[in-house]
Design an enzyme around this catalytic site. Structure first.
Site, PDB file in Angstrom:
ATOM      1  N   HIS A   7     -61.291   1.179 -24.671  1.00 42.93           N
ATOM      2  CA  HIS A   7     -62.090   0.322 -25.495  1.00 42.93           C
ATOM      3  C   HIS A   7     -61.887  -0.891 -25.360  1.00 42.93           C
ATOM      4  O   HIS A   7     -62.882  -1.640 -25.622  1.00 42.93           O
ATOM      5  CB  HIS A   7     -61.774   0.716 -26.768  1.00 42.93           C
ATOM      6  CG  HIS A   7     -61.727   2.184 -27.428  1.00 42.93           C
ATOM      7  ND1 HIS A   7     -62.629   3.141 -27.015  1.00 42.93           N
ATOM      8  CD2 HIS A   7     -60.557   2.969 -28.097  1.00 42.93           C
ATOM      9  CE1 HIS A   7     -62.337   4.287 -27.442  1.00 42.93           C
ATOM     10  NE2 HIS A   7     -61.161   4.230 -27.977  1.00 42.93           N
ATOM     11  N   THR A  49     -63.468  -3.574 -36.652  1.00 43.26           N
ATOM     12  CA  THR A  49     -64.732  -3.364 -35.933  1.00 43.26           C
ATOM     13  C   THR A  49     -64.592  -1.987 -35.206  1.00 43.26           C
ATOM     14  O   THR A  49     -65.620  -1.886 -34.479  1.00 43.26           O
ATOM     15  CB  THR A  49     -65.285  -4.391 -35.193  1.00 43.26           C
ATOM     16  OG1 THR A  49     -64.286  -4.745 -33.901  1.00 43.26           O
ATOM     17  CG2 THR A  49     -65.347  -5.575 -36.030  1.00 43.26           C
TER      18      THR A  49
HETATM   19 ZN   LIG Z   1     -61.517  -6.367 -31.811  1.00 47.72          ZN
END
Ligand SMILES: [Zn+2]
Length: 267
Positions: A104, A215
């Site tokens: 990610h 987030t």
């Molecule tokens: Zn972040």
């Protein structure tokens, strides 16, 4: 009274991995990061049916559908002259333990770190990672890159310092950090070197602050965000270097503000 204070302390290594189902036909895996799940559960991503709009469905125990989520557009903020000047002084001898590509983001984990004190609560520096382009907007503007310096207190609450980056002259600390790249998804490389976090911060420490969430799943809603108003600069080559090894557009779209105040430090 709100103020920051930085002191060198010993911290614990925390590798923020995630349960990942890697497609072994497309990724070379030398070292797995975190726990690799063998089940068929869909894992979150930044596009398609596992993209940000679906996180709240596919990550059942997450807070991704909550009401104080991040990122947001930093706009309609109020000045607060009682906020003290943010004189960040991370110790020059802060040690980066390793760097990981968790599929990610690219994340640098600290072995011996610093801490910030926000509202009299100590938050220990755990790691920092990169979003490209930025997640938060400032007055509607999305910068090419956003660094998240993740700190955590003893009760599990987070303070994340956000540093925006724009294209300009190359950043020396970034050149140092990029020496350890590229990394395949799932790889971890030992760094074990000192790194001066101060060099990755803007000289103007004016900041915005608001209450929000992580987030990425589990989108935990106990984050005090501290976002520097001024960006640092990195070269186009440095941006491209990182872009090549992270998922395209690893940012979550802006979330409803829901009457949360955003405060701007006044100095
Ligand atoms: Zn972040």
């Amino acid at each position: 009274m709100k103020f920051f204070q930085i002191t060198l302390i010993t911290t614990f290594l925390v590798i923020v991995g995630c349960k990942e189902k890697y497609n072994t036909s497309t990724s070379k895996i030398q070292h797995h990061v975190g726990n690799v799940s063998s089940d068929s559960k869909l894992h979150w991503s930044y596009k398609g049916e596992t993209g940000p709009e679906h996180w709240k469905e596919i990550e059942k125990n997450s807070e991704c559908g909550g009401s104080i989520q991040s990122p947001i557009n930093i706009v309609n903020y109020v000045l607060d002259s009682t906020l003290h000047k943010f004189s960040v002084q991370y110790a020059a001898g802060t040690h980066i333990h390793d760097v990981v590509n968790n599929g990610h983001t690219i994340q640098y984990n600290f072995e011996v770190g610093d801490y910030v004190v926000f509202d009299n609560v100590k938050h220990t520096l755990r790691q920092f990672h990169i979003h490209e382009p930025a997640e938060h907007l400032i007055d509607g503007v999305r910068f090419p890159m956003e660094l998240h310096l993740v700190h955590q207190n003893d009760d599990g609450g987070y303070a994340v310092i956000s540093v925006m980056a724009k294209e300009g002259i190359s950043s020396e600390p970034f050149s140092f950090l990029e020496r350890f790249l590229p990394l395949e998804v799932g790889d971890k490389k030992t760094v074990d070197l000192e790194f001066d976090m101060n060099l990755s911060l803007p000289s103007d420490k004016t900041y915005f602050t608001y209450e929000g969430s992580l987030t990425t799943p589990p989108c935990t809603e106990n984050v005090q965000w501290i976002i520097f108003k001024e960006p640092i600069t990195v070269s186009l080559a440095q941006v491209d270097n990182i872009k090549k090894i992270m998922p395209l557009n690893n940012y979550r779209g802006i979330q409803p503000r829901n009457s949360r105040p955003v405060i701007l430090s006044d100095y």
